[in-house]
Design an enzyme around this catalytic site. Structure first.
Site, mmCIF file in Angstrom:
data_model
loop_
_atom_site.group_PDB
_atom_site.id
_atom_site.type_symbol
_atom_site.label_atom_id
_atom_site.label_comp_id
_atom_site.label_asym_id
_atom_site.label_seq_id
_atom_site.Cartn_x
_atom_site.Cartn_y
_atom_site.Cartn_z
ATOM 1 N N LYS A 10 0.826 -1.205 0.000
ATOM 2 C CA LYS A 10 0.000 0.000 0.000
ATOM 3 C C LYS A 10 0.865 1.262 0.000
ATOM 4 C CE LYS A 10 -4.059 -2.151 2.237
ATOM 5 N NZ LYS A 10 -4.890 -2.170 3.481
ATOM 6 N N TYR A 50 -12.520 -1.731 -3.205
ATOM 7 C CA TYR A 50 -13.043 -1.884 -1.841
ATOM 8 C C TYR A 50 -14.564 -1.701 -1.782
ATOM 9 C CZ TYR A 50 -8.439 -2.173 0.428
ATOM 10 O OH TYR A 50 -7.195 -2.581 0.865
ATOM 11 N N ARG A 86 -2.516 -14.461 4.527
ATOM 12 C CA ARG A 86 -3.217 -13.750 5.615
ATOM 13 C C ARG A 86 -2.491 -13.961 6.939
ATOM 14 N NH1 ARG A 86 -7.432 -10.069 4.334
ATOM 15 N NH2 ARG A 86 -8.131 -10.436 6.457
ATOM 16 N N THR A 92 -5.804 -7.093 10.720
ATOM 17 C CA THR A 92 -6.013 -5.773 10.099
ATOM 18 C C THR A 92 -5.427 -4.651 10.967
ATOM 19 O OG1 THR A 92 -8.080 -6.646 9.202
ATOM 20 C CG2 THR A 92 -7.781 -4.258 9.132
ATOM 21 N N ARG A 103 2.344 -6.726 9.297
ATOM 22 C CA ARG A 103 1.651 -5.556 9.851
ATOM 23 C C ARG A 103 2.194 -5.217 11.241
ATOM 24 N NH1 ARG A 103 -4.351 -7.130 7.493
ATOM 25 N NH2 ARG A 103 -4.309 -5.758 5.666
ATOM 26 N N ASN A 113 -2.033 0.257 7.134
ATOM 27 C CA ASN A 113 -1.541 -1.037 7.614
ATOM 28 C C ASN A 113 -0.680 -1.768 6.581
ATOM 29 O OD1 ASN A 113 -3.549 -1.783 5.897
ATOM 30 N ND2 ASN A 113 -4.748 -2.947 7.386
ATOM 31 N N HIS A 116 -2.095 -5.400 1.702
ATOM 32 C CA HIS A 116 -3.373 -6.090 1.493
ATOM 33 C C HIS A 116 -3.117 -7.546 1.149
ATOM 34 C CE1 HIS A 116 -7.361 -7.005 -0.134
ATOM 35 N NE2 HIS A 116 -6.714 -7.622 -1.102
HETATM 36 N N1 UDP Z 1 -9.730 -0.338 7.544
HETATM 37 C C1 UDP Z 1 -9.850 0.823 8.295
HETATM 38 N N2 UDP Z 1 -10.564 0.790 9.481
HETATM 39 C C2 UDP Z 1 -11.161 -0.339 9.936
HETATM 40 C C3 UDP Z 1 -11.068 -1.511 9.170
HETATM 41 C C4 UDP Z 1 -10.347 -1.481 7.985
HETATM 42 O O1 UDP Z 1 -9.321 1.863 7.902
HETATM 43 O O2 UDP Z 1 -11.781 -0.311 11.004
HETATM 44 C C5 UDP Z 1 -8.981 -0.311 6.270
HETATM 45 C C6 UDP Z 1 -7.615 -1.030 6.363
HETATM 46 O O3 UDP Z 1 -6.696 -0.358 5.510
HETATM 47 C C7 UDP Z 1 -7.960 -2.420 5.859
HETATM 48 C C8 UDP Z 1 -8.961 -2.095 4.744
HETATM 49 O O4 UDP Z 1 -9.725 -0.993 5.268
HETATM 50 O O5 UDP Z 1 -6.824 -3.123 5.423
HETATM 51 C C9 UDP Z 1 -9.902 -3.223 4.366
HETATM 52 O O6 UDP Z 1 -10.535 -3.704 5.544
HETATM 53 P P1 UDP Z 1 -10.699 -5.263 5.832
HETATM 54 O O7 UDP Z 1 -11.639 -5.411 6.989
HETATM 55 O O8 UDP Z 1 -11.051 -5.967 4.553
HETATM 56 O O9 UDP Z 1 -9.245 -5.670 6.347
HETATM 57 P P2 UDP Z 1 -8.097 -6.588 5.661
HETATM 58 O O10 UDP Z 1 -8.787 -7.643 4.843
HETATM 59 O O11 UDP Z 1 -7.237 -5.660 4.834
HETATM 60 O O12 UDP Z 1 -7.337 -7.145 6.827
HETATM 61 MG MG MG Z 2 -10.284 -7.529 3.461
#
Ligand code: UDP
Ligand code: MG
Length: 143
Positions: A10, A50, A86, A92, A103, A113, A116
């Site tokens: 990112k 997204y 993952r 996250t 992360r 973070n 992705h």
């Molecule tokens: N994100 C955020 N606040 C939150 C949850 C997610 O800003 O409370 C952002 C973060 O950059 C995250 C992305 O949105 O990676 C997508 O969220 P997701 O829940 O899909 O998390 P990921 O799959 O990336 O772990």
């Molecule tokens: Mg996700």
């Protein structure tokens, strides 16, 4: 097909000059880089990627972040790629991510973070096609 996933280094990963370190973590964990490039998302392309988060309260800040500079989509290959990746990147929220995860090591906040990773084989295929056309995968990367 359960052997491919989409990673994105990112914009904060690029800004913090962590491209090399993060890619080394990934390849050291047994993933092979099958396709990679640097791109700048705009609000439409980041919003499309997204889409499932459009109604979430963090959607606006997520788009600001993802469009803040270039990012690096990467197609990775490994047995059990989605789940293993993952695990490698961690939760996250970096504060909740396990020790040694990407992360935990490098991310500053739940939004910024670093990286992705796709969350299912079906989404991996959709997400790869968001960044790499079939023609491009075939002609440039031999996929
Ligand atoms: N994100 C955020 N606040 C939150 C949850 C997610 O800003 O409370 C952002 C973060 O950059 C995250 C992305 O949105 O990676 C997508 O969220 P997701 O829940 O899909 O998390 P990921 O799959 O990336 O772990
Ligand atoms: Mg996700």
């Amino acid at each position: 097909m359960n052997n491919r996933t989409l990673a994105i280094l990112k914009p904060d990963c690029v800004r913090k000059n962590l491209i090399g370190e993060v890619l080394t973590k990934i390849t050291s964990a047994g993933f092979t880089i099958k396709a990679i490039k640097m791109v700048r998302l705009n609000k439409d392309s980041a919003g499309g990627f997204y889409e499932i988060h459009r109604d979430k309260p963090f959607f606006g800040s997520l788009l600001d972040y993802m469009t803040s500079g270039p990012c690096i989509p990467v197609v990775l290959e490994k047995e059990n790629a989605v789940n293993d990746f993952r695990t490698l990147i961690g939760a996250t929220d970096p504060a909740k991510a396990a020790d040694g995860t990407i992360r935990k090591l490098f991310a500053d906040s739940i939004t910024q973070n670093i990286i992705h990773g796709s969350d299912s084989d079906e989404n991996a295929a959709i997400e790869i096609s968001h960044f790499f056309s079939r023609k491009e995968l075939l002609e440039n990367y031999g996929l």
